[in-house]
Design a protein around this motif. Sequence first.
Motif, PDB file in Angstrom:
ATOM      1  N   ASN A   1     -27.443 -47.122  55.580  1.00 47.40           N
ATOM      2  CA  ASN A   1     -28.003 -48.249  56.329  1.00 47.40           C
ATOM      3  C   ASN A   1     -28.935 -49.093  55.464  1.00 47.40           C
ATOM      4  O   ASN A   1     -29.925 -49.640  55.953  1.00 47.40           O
ATOM      5  N   HIS A   2     -28.583 -49.210  54.206  1.00 41.15           N
ATOM      6  CA  HIS A   2     -29.401 -49.943  53.246  1.00 41.15           C
ATOM      7  C   HIS A   2     -29.707 -51.366  53.714  1.00 41.15           C
ATOM      8  O   HIS A   2     -30.810 -51.880  53.521  1.00 41.15           O
ATOM      9  N   TRP A   3     -28.748 -52.019  54.341  1.00 38.94           N
ATOM     10  CA  TRP A   3     -28.932 -53.422  54.742  1.00 38.94           C
ATOM     11  C   TRP A   3     -29.968 -53.565  55.854  1.00 38.94           C
ATOM     12  O   TRP A   3     -30.389 -54.673  56.165  1.00 38.94           O
ATOM     13  N   PHE A   4     -30.396 -52.445  56.474  1.00 35.15           N
ATOM     14  CA  PHE A   4     -31.348 -52.507  57.582  1.00 35.15           C
ATOM     15  C   PHE A   4     -32.787 -52.737  57.104  1.00 35.15           C
ATOM     16  O   PHE A   4     -33.707 -52.559  57.891  1.00 35.15           O
ATOM     17  N   MET A   5     -32.987 -53.082  55.868  1.00 33.29           N
ATOM     18  CA  MET A   5     -34.349 -53.187  55.336  1.00 33.29           C
ATOM     19  C   MET A   5     -34.689 -54.585  54.840  1.00 33.29           C
ATOM     20  O   MET A   5     -35.097 -54.771  53.688  1.00 33.29           O
ATOM     21  N   PRO A   6     -34.536 -55.614  55.669  1.00 39.02           N
ATOM     22  CA  PRO A   6     -34.994 -56.943  55.249  1.00 39.02           C
ATOM     23  C   PRO A   6     -36.520 -57.024  55.266  1.00 39.02           C
ATOM     24  O   PRO A   6     -37.196 -56.200  55.891  1.00 39.02           O
TER      25      PRO A   6
END
Length: 298
Positions: free
Chosen positions: A244-249
């Motif tokens: 879920n790397h993209w969940f860190m904006p």
Amino acid sequence: MIGRISHIWRAAALAVLPFLAAPGAFAQTAAQPMVGAPTPWGMGLQASGGPIKDAISDFNTLVFWIIVGITIFVGLLLAWVLWRYSAARNPTPSQTSHNTALEIAWTVIPVLILIVIAVPSFRLIYYQDRARDAEFTVTVTGHQWYWNYRLPDHGNFAFDSRPVYEEDLRPGQLRNLEVDEPLVIPVGATVRVLTQGVDVIHSFFVPSLGVQKYTIPGRTLETWMRADRPGTYYGQCNQICGVNHWFMPIQIRAVPREEFEAWVASARTRFAHTIPGNEAPALAEGAADTIRIAAARE
């Protein structure tokens, strides 16, 4: 005819000049407030919102023109060699080897080029490394997969920052960049940023402010930022930290000081359960040491 040619060259130079300017120079003149985010078909670096990114852009321009000069030189040299030493012009190749002057030149010149690059590079690294005369500290903790921000100098409250899902986006919001609780800082304030990790290595990366720092479990690292223009500055974790790397904006809002103080007052109320003494859960691992480090460096 000569006058017409000179006018053509002048017009061409004026047309090309914007592309030779520092990256983001024209984006910086956009209407307020500034939005530090990627743009469709964008080229070069993001527009600068603070002094660190200014320094990065200057260094990028220096290295760019060095590369341009090397490329032109090598291209011309290759073309000359192909012309001068073709089989038709040079049927009997020279057997000369070990040209001392040439060997010294191709050793010394690259070393000098590397020195020209290395000196400003090290200056930039040290410039980014430590905050000088910071007004306050923000502790950034990376989790799988969200950010936690703590403001020890403003009541020690903390809050989580998570992405806004695509189906929940409002008109004008940016996909994969908007968060439910952005970090707010005052315009013109030097903010010390202390990073730490809980589970795996993350990376706190805000391009338009020139901020890039890993969050490593068991360690506290320091950097700083300053937004010289009001606006919203976006970033993301650029360390591959799991499925879920993209969940860190990352979303940072730079606002006038009065608006920042109002946000702090509101946030202390909304996140009162995170303030020690209010029956809050314990601080994130290492947060107490982080606060002591920040105080010691003042």
